[in-house]
Design an enzyme around this catalytic site. Sequence first.
Site, PDB file in Angstrom:
ATOM      1  N   HIS A 114     -10.410  -5.467  -3.100  1.00  0.00           N
ATOM      2  CA  HIS A 114      -9.069  -5.665  -2.526  1.00  0.00           C
ATOM      3  C   HIS A 114      -9.178  -5.995  -1.052  1.00  0.00           C
ATOM      4  CE1 HIS A 114     -10.100  -1.380  -2.252  1.00  0.00           C
ATOM      5  NE2 HIS A 114      -9.426  -1.347  -1.110  1.00  0.00           N
ATOM      6  N   ASP A 172       0.845  -1.195   0.000  1.00  0.00           N
ATOM      7  CA  ASP A 172       0.000   0.000   0.000  1.00  0.00           C
ATOM      8  C   ASP A 172       0.885   1.252   0.000  1.00  0.00           C
ATOM      9  OD1 ASP A 172      -3.227   0.457   0.984  1.00  0.00           O
ATOM     10  OD2 ASP A 172      -1.874   2.178   1.063  1.00  0.00           O
ATOM     11  N   HIS A 214      -6.988  -5.778   2.455  1.00  0.00           N
ATOM     12  CA  HIS A 214      -5.817  -5.222   3.141  1.00  0.00           C
ATOM     13  C   HIS A 214      -5.268  -6.307   4.073  1.00  0.00           C
ATOM     14  CE1 HIS A 214      -6.850  -0.848   2.398  1.00  0.00           C
ATOM     15  NE2 HIS A 214      -8.026  -1.390   2.192  1.00  0.00           N
TER      16      HIS A 214
END
Length: 112
Positions: free
Chosen positions: A98, A29, A100
């Site tokens: 997505h 990220d 995390h």
Amino acid sequence: MDCIFCMIANKEIPSKVAYEDDKILCFHDLEPQAPVHVLIIPKKHIASLDEVQEEDKELLGHIMMMVPKIAESLGLENGYRLVNNCGEDGFQTVKHLHFHLLGKRKMIWPPG
Ligand code: AMP
Ligand code: ZN
């Protein structure tokens, strides 16, 4: 398609790749919220968890099966947190599914 994560999956935008195979990509990220913070995405464009179709079952299963392996490769032997932000209340900012994966610090609960 005008989707930033599709562009990352297609290598039109650079990213720091942590894992890749023919179906998924895992990259770091840009604004890490923990010492380790990567995103796991399907290469196929799916806008959110709400948009997942029956035909995506195997792909979703593959992502989940890869999580512990990716976590291990990133040294998260002490645990980790897997997060999916979905929709407006979930504060999803990028409309490409997505997950995390966060680790290397003690998380708190409840989340913000
Ligand atoms: P979400 O808020 O759940 O939609 O998460 C989107 C995440 O994508 C945020 O944590 C952003 O920091 C991250 N992000 C946005 N653009 C990029 C990029 N080009 N490379 C890596 N991460 C990104
Ligand atoms: Zn996309």
